[in-house]
Design an enzyme around this catalytic site. Sequence first.
Site, PDB file in Angstrom:
ATOM      1  N   ASP A 179       0.789  -1.248   0.000  1.00  0.00           N
ATOM      2  CA  ASP A 179       0.000   0.000   0.000  1.00  0.00           C
ATOM      3  C   ASP A 179       0.820   1.297   0.000  1.00  0.00           C
ATOM      4  O   ASP A 179       0.502   2.239   0.758  1.00  0.00           O
ATOM      5  CB  ASP A 179      -0.952   0.023   1.217  1.00  0.00           C
ATOM      6  CG  ASP A 179      -1.972  -1.118   1.198  1.00  0.00           C
ATOM      7  OD1 ASP A 179      -1.966  -1.909   0.249  1.00  0.00           O
ATOM      8  OD2 ASP A 179      -2.770  -1.204   2.163  1.00  0.00           O
ATOM      9  N   LYS A 194      -6.989  -5.016  -2.905  1.00  0.00           N
ATOM     10  CA  LYS A 194      -7.749  -5.518  -1.749  1.00  0.00           C
ATOM     11  C   LYS A 194      -8.653  -4.417  -1.220  1.00  0.00           C
ATOM     12  O   LYS A 194      -8.417  -3.239  -1.476  1.00  0.00           O
ATOM     13  CB  LYS A 194      -6.788  -6.006  -0.663  1.00  0.00           C
ATOM     14  CG  LYS A 194      -5.879  -4.905  -0.144  1.00  0.00           C
ATOM     15  CD  LYS A 194      -4.878  -5.437   0.854  1.00  0.00           C
ATOM     16  CE  LYS A 194      -4.006  -4.345   1.401  1.00  0.00           C
ATOM     17  NZ  LYS A 194      -4.701  -3.280   2.125  1.00  0.00           N
ATOM     18  N   CYS A 231      -1.662  -2.560   7.725  1.00  0.00           N
ATOM     19  CA  CYS A 231      -1.644  -3.534   6.635  1.00  0.00           C
ATOM     20  C   CYS A 231      -0.357  -4.348   6.576  1.00  0.00           C
ATOM     21  O   CYS A 231      -0.392  -5.539   6.282  1.00  0.00           O
ATOM     22  CB  CYS A 231      -1.937  -2.838   5.316  1.00  0.00           C
ATOM     23  SG  CYS A 231      -3.671  -2.323   5.226  1.00  0.00           S
TER      24      CYS A 231
HETATM   25  C1  VGL Z   1      -4.571   0.723   5.748  1.00  0.00           C
HETATM   26  C2  VGL Z   1      -6.172   1.574   7.132  1.00  0.00           C
HETATM   27  C3  VGL Z   1      -7.142   1.436   6.159  1.00  0.00           C
HETATM   28  C4  VGL Z   1      -3.143   0.351   5.541  1.00  0.00           C
HETATM   29  C5  VGL Z   1      -5.517   0.573   4.749  1.00  0.00           C
HETATM   30  O1  VGL Z   1      -2.700   0.239   4.366  1.00  0.00           O
HETATM   31  O2  VGL Z   1      -2.433   0.149   6.546  1.00  0.00           O
HETATM   32  N1  VGL Z   1      -4.905   1.216   6.934  1.00  0.00           N
HETATM   33  N2  VGL Z   1      -6.792   0.928   4.980  1.00  0.00           N
END
Ligand code: VGL
Length: 215
Positions: A17, A115, A160
């Site tokens: 991410d 995702k 994540c």
């Molecule tokens: C994430 C919160 C919501 C992350 C993704 O990538 O850590 N955190 N969505």
Amino acid sequence: MTMPHRHSAKDVLVVVDVQNDFCEGGSLAVPEGSFVVPVINRLAGLFSAVVATQDWHPADHQSFASAHSRKNPFETTELEYGEQTLWPDHCVQGTPGAEFHPDLETERFDIIVRKGFRRHVDSYSAFFENDRKTPTGLDGYCRERRFERAFFCGLAGDFCVFYSAMDAAEARFEPFFIEDACRDIDMAGSKAAARQAMRDKGIAIVTSETTLRPA
Ligand code: VGL
Ligand code: ZN
């Protein structure tokens, strides 16, 4: 601890991410989020396999506080599968915030696993969504390519990346958490809790220095 070495076909770098919304100026900005980019670019050059994840939500995703009346970001709510933290709108499909950081060298990614695209289920882990049942497909991909060790980096280290490393251990890959290639949200002690949970599970917390050093 067995030292990771370069270029083993058994090793995979998992880049979690590294998207604009998690970097400075983004809607769910992680402090120093963009600092991971040069570290990850360097790491990626030394792995023969690199996979990336991309948080990819529909605009009305149920993990967004805006999808619930009378809820603010960083509060929690009950979803079908249990308690869910509510976030500011982020990584909405097709928006600039969902794109990878512009300096991230994405050409090295063998596969990009998206995702969080199901409206009712959030997904922190690269392997399983937050209902803990719905697979993303990454486990099968890693098995089929016969990876044995998975090196985790990206954003956020206490969400994540953390959940991905924990699930990798469950799936019997040997996980490594590359601490200086991650940055954390650190809400309500989440950073310390995540580090402790990884230590308890026997996950190696390493640095990019160690990871880059030839065996
Ligand atoms: C994430 C919160 C919501 C992350 C993704 O990538 O850590 N955190 N969505
Ligand atoms: Zn998300």
